[in-house]
Design an enzyme around this catalytic site. Structure first.
Site, mmCIF file in Angstrom:
data_model
loop_
_atom_site.group_PDB
_atom_site.id
_atom_site.type_symbol
_atom_site.label_atom_id
_atom_site.label_comp_id
_atom_site.label_asym_id
_atom_site.label_seq_id
_atom_site.Cartn_x
_atom_site.Cartn_y
_atom_site.Cartn_z
ATOM 1 N N LYS A 110 0.830 -1.210 0.000
ATOM 2 C CA LYS A 110 0.000 0.000 0.000
ATOM 3 C C LYS A 110 0.865 1.262 0.000
ATOM 4 O O LYS A 110 0.485 2.283 -0.564
ATOM 5 C CB LYS A 110 -0.952 0.012 1.203
ATOM 6 C CG LYS A 110 -1.968 -1.121 1.204
ATOM 7 C CD LYS A 110 -3.361 -0.618 0.861
ATOM 8 C CE LYS A 110 -4.434 -1.652 0.975
ATOM 9 N NZ LYS A 110 -4.558 -2.649 -0.067
ATOM 10 N N LYS A 192 -3.351 -10.694 -7.069
ATOM 11 C CA LYS A 192 -4.640 -11.095 -6.486
ATOM 12 C C LYS A 192 -5.761 -10.169 -6.975
ATOM 13 O O LYS A 192 -5.511 -9.004 -7.312
ATOM 14 C CB LYS A 192 -4.567 -11.108 -4.960
ATOM 15 C CG LYS A 192 -4.455 -9.756 -4.340
ATOM 16 C CD LYS A 192 -4.692 -9.763 -2.837
ATOM 17 C CE LYS A 192 -4.602 -8.307 -2.395
ATOM 18 N NZ LYS A 192 -4.785 -7.976 -1.056
ATOM 19 N N LYS A 195 -10.278 -4.952 -4.829
ATOM 20 C CA LYS A 195 -11.418 -4.025 -4.968
ATOM 21 C C LYS A 195 -11.043 -2.757 -5.714
ATOM 22 O O LYS A 195 -11.884 -2.111 -6.302
ATOM 23 C CB LYS A 195 -11.874 -3.569 -3.574
ATOM 24 C CG LYS A 195 -12.582 -4.591 -2.765
ATOM 25 C CD LYS A 195 -13.067 -3.921 -1.462
ATOM 26 C CE LYS A 195 -12.924 -4.852 -0.305
ATOM 27 N NZ LYS A 195 -12.208 -4.439 0.844
#
Ligand code: TYM
Length: 324
Positions: A110, A192, A195
């Site tokens: 992140k 992966k 969202k």
């Protein structure tokens, strides 16, 4: 046994969230003592628009119900409505080694994704997650593979805490599904499903059949033409086989046989059909719930009261043990 898990209100729920985490929640609520939470305090560690957050939180609660959580069988609430989550996170922060936080994969990912938004909350994120879990003296945490490292850190925090302050906290364990703990992106099958990625890379849990079909047909597949499960050599097809198997209940080997002499397009057509059928009831239930705001708010209010009672009692024990 006590079960706890949560999802961040940061975008549309996708097939990865469902197959990795929620599907386990739906079955486990039948037999264990479950607490499920919309983790809104975690959602503010990455860039977001405060104007939309409230609606996203409420809609995720609706999504939980639409996906099959039964408020008569589990406690369902919003994290920020129980203030002990933030309070315990502070206390646990004083027993969590900084080095452990810095080596967390999610923090590194992140930080790279949002270099302009690397706040202390993002680093401390796993401590808040540990607080979520430990406040309810949780035994089992049903999650996808990407959250396993955070549960391992929670276990270390418990061991360090108990060594210093006495046997107060329970050591939880992660529960991963046997198949589907890491559903991959449709456009980049080595990453992966997420969202916040390219909309073509994920299938939303409440997506329309036409859109599901378009995304599956456009999904990246591998060179060659065999429909064989081999995540290293054929990550695209293997991911689609996993999804197909979970949606249809057919074992992967059976699917390999069924599509032995078929083309990728035959396989994808069939998968799109199964998937649309599999997801249909979720959209129907969600549409219905969107019109029942009072009912949903009532569930959340009751959930929050029940959660707070448990959280306050654990908090009292922890504070006493820590000499506060
Ligand atoms: P979040 O919101 O990123 O994801 C919610 C759940 O979905 C799983 N998941 C996946 N599983 C399989 N394949 C994928 N592609 C995939 N993408 C996501 C995640 O593993 C997760 O179980 N930190 C957590 C939320 C959280 C939490 C907690 C979870 C906060 N406190 C306490 C458990 C217990 C998170 O960001 O999940």
């Amino acid at each position: 046994m006590r079960v706890f898990s949560g999802i961040r209100p940061t975008g549309n729920l996708h097939l990865g969230n469902y197959l990795g985490a929620m599907r386990q929640w739906i079955t486990i609520q039948e037999k264990e003592d479950c607490v499920f939470c919309v983790v809104d305090l975690h959602a503010i560690t990455t860039p977001y628009d405060p104007k939309n957050l409230k609606a996203n939180i409420f809609e995720l609660a609706i999504d939980y119900l639409a996906a099959g959580l039964n408020p008569e069988k589990c406690i369902l609430f919003i994290q920020s409505s129980v203030k002990e989550h933030a309070e315990l996170a502070w206390l646990l922060g004083t027993v969590t080694p900084l080095g452990e936080l810095k080596r967390m994969t999610q923090f590194k990912d992140k930080s790279k994704q949002h270099p302009e938004y690397v706040n202390a909350g993002l680093l401390n994120y796993p401590i808040l997650m540990a607080a979520d879990i430990l406040l309810y003296q949780t035994d089992i945490v049903p999650i996808g593979k990407d959250q396993q490292q955070h549960v391992e850190l929670t276990r270390e925090i418990v061991r360090d805490f108990n060594k210093r302050f006495g046997q107060i906290l329970k050591e939880p364990r992660a529960l991963l599904p046997q198949v589907g703990d890491k559903i991959m992106s449709l456009t980049e099958p080595d990453k992966k499903m997420s969202k916040t990625g390219n909309p073509k890379s994920f299938i939303g849990l409440f997506e329309e059949p036409e859109s599901i079909k378009a995304k599956i047909m456009a999904a990246v597949t591998d060179t060659g033409k065999d429909i064989k499960f081999n995540p290293v050599k054929k990550p695209g097809i293997s991911n689609l086989l996993t999804i197909y198997s979970l949606a249809s209940g057919k074992p992967i080997e059976e699917l390999e046989k069924q599509f032995e002499k078929k083309r990728y397009s035959d396989f994808k057509n069939s998968l799109a059909e199964y998937l649309a059928e599999y997801l249909k009831p979720f959209s129907k239930k969600r549409k219905e719930l969107l019109t029942r705001e009072v009912y949903v708010n009532d569930i959340l209010r009751r959930g929050s009261q029940k959660a707070a009672t448990i959280a306050q009692s654990t908090m009292q024990e922890i504070k006493t043990a820590m000499g506060l």
